[in-house]
Scaffold this active site. Sequence first.
Site, mmCIF file in Angstrom:
data_model
loop_
_atom_site.group_PDB
_atom_site.id
_atom_site.type_symbol
_atom_site.label_atom_id
_atom_site.label_comp_id
_atom_site.label_asym_id
_atom_site.label_seq_id
_atom_site.Cartn_x
_atom_site.Cartn_y
_atom_site.Cartn_z
ATOM 1 N N CYS A 60 0.886 -1.185 0.000
ATOM 2 C CA CYS A 60 0.000 0.000 0.000
ATOM 3 C C CYS A 60 0.909 1.215 0.000
ATOM 4 O O CYS A 60 1.261 1.731 1.061
ATOM 5 C CB CYS A 60 -0.870 -0.001 1.250
ATOM 6 S SG CYS A 60 -1.797 -1.525 1.479
ATOM 7 N N CYS A 91 -0.870 4.056 11.245
ATOM 8 C CA CYS A 91 -0.723 5.286 12.036
ATOM 9 C C CYS A 91 -1.989 5.423 12.876
ATOM 10 O O CYS A 91 -2.648 6.447 12.869
ATOM 11 C CB CYS A 91 -0.469 6.499 11.154
ATOM 12 S SG CYS A 91 -1.564 6.645 9.753
HETATM 13 C C1 LIG Z 1 -1.199 4.348 4.981
HETATM 14 S S1 LIG Z 1 -1.396 4.753 3.323
HETATM 15 C C2 LIG Z 1 0.188 4.312 2.730
HETATM 16 C C3 LIG Z 1 1.222 5.355 2.974
HETATM 17 C C4 LIG Z 1 2.503 5.005 2.240
HETATM 18 N N1 LIG Z 1 3.027 3.728 2.679
HETATM 19 C C5 LIG Z 1 3.566 6.060 2.416
HETATM 20 O O1 LIG Z 1 4.439 5.912 3.244
HETATM 21 O O2 LIG Z 1 3.534 7.055 1.673
HETATM 22 C C6 LIG Z 1 -2.365 3.449 2.682
HETATM 23 C C7 LIG Z 1 -2.527 3.454 1.174
HETATM 24 O O3 LIG Z 1 -3.165 2.229 0.829
HETATM 25 C C8 LIG Z 1 -4.061 2.459 -0.238
HETATM 26 N N2 LIG Z 1 -5.007 1.331 -0.223
HETATM 27 C C9 LIG Z 1 -6.202 1.213 0.399
HETATM 28 N N3 LIG Z 1 -6.720 0.005 0.191
HETATM 29 C C10 LIG Z 1 -5.829 -0.684 -0.561
HETATM 30 C C11 LIG Z 1 -5.801 -1.967 -1.119
HETATM 31 N N4 LIG Z 1 -6.799 -2.821 -0.906
HETATM 32 N N5 LIG Z 1 -4.757 -2.331 -1.871
HETATM 33 C C12 LIG Z 1 -3.720 -1.462 -2.086
HETATM 34 N N6 LIG Z 1 -3.705 -0.224 -1.586
HETATM 35 C C13 LIG Z 1 -4.735 0.167 -0.841
HETATM 36 C C14 LIG Z 1 -4.643 3.808 0.072
HETATM 37 O O4 LIG Z 1 -5.192 4.391 -1.083
HETATM 38 C C15 LIG Z 1 -3.428 4.538 0.607
HETATM 39 O O5 LIG Z 1 -2.764 5.190 -0.426
#
Ligand SMILES: C[S@@+](CC[C@H](N)C(=O)[O-])C[C@H]1O[C@@H](n2cnc3c(N)ncnc32)[C@H](O)[C@@H]1O
Length: 744
Positions: free
Chosen positions: A116, A260
Amino acid sequence: MEALRTGLPAAVRVNLGSHVAAKLLTQLERLSLLSDSDGEHASYAPRLLPWFPKGLGWQFDRLCGWEIRSNKQHKRLKAYLLCLQEHGSLSRQEAVSMLPPLCLDVQPGQALLDLCAAPGSKSSQIIEMLHWEQNSDPGLSDVTENLLPRGVLIANELVPKRADLLTHTVNRLGSPCFAVTQLDAQFFPKIMDSNGARFLFDRVLADVPCSGDGTLRKSPELWGKWTPREGIGLHHRQYTILLRGLDLLKPGGRLVYSTCSFNPLEDEAVVLAALLRRHGGQKVTLIDLPIFEDLSGSPGLKTWVVPHPEDGRVCWERPEEVPDELREKLRAPLFPPAQGSEEAALWEEQRCRCRRFLPHKTSGGGFFIAVFLKDNLPCLDVGEPAPDCETKSNGSVDRGLISDHEECAVDDDAEVAGQGEEDEDLDRPAEQECVSRVQGSAEEQNAGDGQTQSQNASTGDGLSRSQRRKRRQPQQIGDYEIVPADDPAWLHAAAFFGLDPSLACNLRRKIGHPKKIYWISEQAGRFLACTAPFKMRVISAGVRVLEQLGASRQGAQPMWRTTQEGLPLLLQHGLKRRIAVSASFMKRLLSGVDLEVAELHAAAQAGEVMGLECLEASQEQLQAGHPPGLISGSLAVTLLTEATRTAGLAVSALLSGRCLMGYASQTEAAALCESMELEARTTALLSPVEATKPEGEASQEGGGGGGVCRQFQAGNCTFGDGCRFSHETTTTTAAAAATTTTAT
Ligand SMILES: C[S@@+](CC[C@H](N)C(=O)[O-])C[C@H]1O[C@@H](n2cnc3c(N)ncnc32)[C@H](O)[C@@H]1O
């Protein structure tokens, strides 16, 4: 609570691979000496984060992100940081968010997966770490072929617009060590390498979507939005993403799970549920995080309560206490293990290895991290898959202890559909954004209901899952093809730039798009050669190094240009069409001025330009009828002071019969120019706000060069008053702008 009401200190990370890394670290050290006696600028003193390797992490303890973003008093600091971010020299990233990549223990040559990944702070950090070996001495990189980074990070993101943002973020690094995929992490497929073996990852990061209550310090608006429903709804998705990550992990490999959020339903409950299963026949355990000096977290919670989704004041300690109408929603895995049970014993042993980073103890944001290690032992008999977590008649909970999750988690073959999303704002906090992104999406609803896309799909055509699986042919990942070593267009480009034709083994192009050539690391090449049960969306891979210039005449070989982002790699590999110029000459080139060929020769006479002879027609070319003089086309322009085989400042340029012009975009050119002025820019940061940039005296700040800002004219210059190009709007300057040749 008191800590959560204070602003979050801004933190930055320096990219060791940047050509200004050493200079930038010197400037940060210089700023760190500021004290209260420096009055209004005392808050510009960053503190070295002692736990970040190689002295690359810094935190402004007395300055928070939103202040830099919105307080006009800090506009120069904002422009300074933005500019460094733009050319990939620095990343703004909350300090605790730098921890998960460090917990991965990245080693050169590894294959890593960030499930993600958007907006890409941790992905960038991981990619930079893959280059650390190569850039061990900032500013003096002694790059040899053997030290070329071989590893790869596959950065995955579900939401299309966020995947684009992720691509932009990682592209800034000009690294051959990544590919961006756009898939639902829950269904990231099993992939097979070209030998028919499963491609597994050495390291996986599952920085899952979460309710984001740990980001309250930087996103105070969350105070009014938070409800207990979010954590409950996200638990299942976090769990299936984690299971998928563990399944994709090599035996002996590490997975870092992070959120977070303070919510145990998103943290401990998810980790415990995964610990209770085998993954691909292997057991997983938690391991201790590395020791981070000055930053100790607290252990995972032993017990917690599960709130009513609509009313946080009503909570339950045990699944049996939950009223019948809520049992479907509040299932056993959300709860802590029953006292005295086998699970409780396991949890007691493992929970101390989880780490909760709490704002009042660390002066940072809230964060949760658990590091999984997958067993290296031969697979044990996994037996029948257990039913997914049911409450037994005697009231105890069956979580499927030490069963294999293979069948109960997700279907490998599920096709992934992208979701439409609203616009991005680069300045908004990353973690909080990711929460709002997932909420309300149709796909979130599916996950929350416990209904997967694969389940939806299975009702579609009347075929069973296994029948459909058999019918499907494996598909190659992405649309990239190898550039054959004897490809005429490549051979022509290699001869023109003086590159070794055998470098073709590192190159790929997109099928049907022969005009762009990308450089891909060894592991990235291995990944792209794999097959998956369905066509995977690979949005970007490696670094674009060459691009065809316009349409070629019938029968003639196409002309190529080097790209700005690919230049360091090509220079390291012997690109011969290169000249070195003085700083003042470079500034003029970057300001968008066309430099007449006569001027180029005069500058060479004056010792301001070296190496023009490498652009002259060879004897062979002269005999073939080429007129004497310089051969037009693409070339690299480096700084005279930089040793030739380093990753110093280099600009992609184009020589025509008439003039030499820069081929960097306006933003790139501005950022590169700023990087030449780092010391002067830092000094300017510390002068009184009004006196820093008197109108019409841009050059006194070291801007030099002049030129009109075309981004400003188009209404989207992000540098504001800190921009080194003119923001004047008179007819004269507009006319001058029309004649600038710097590419956009
Ligand atoms: C906590 S953020 C990630 C932050 C990132 N790791 C960073 O450090 O910049 C979670 C991300 O997961 C994405 N997301 C949500 N559901 C997901 C899924 N089923 N598969 C992949 N990505 C997903 C969201 O759109 C979001 O961009």
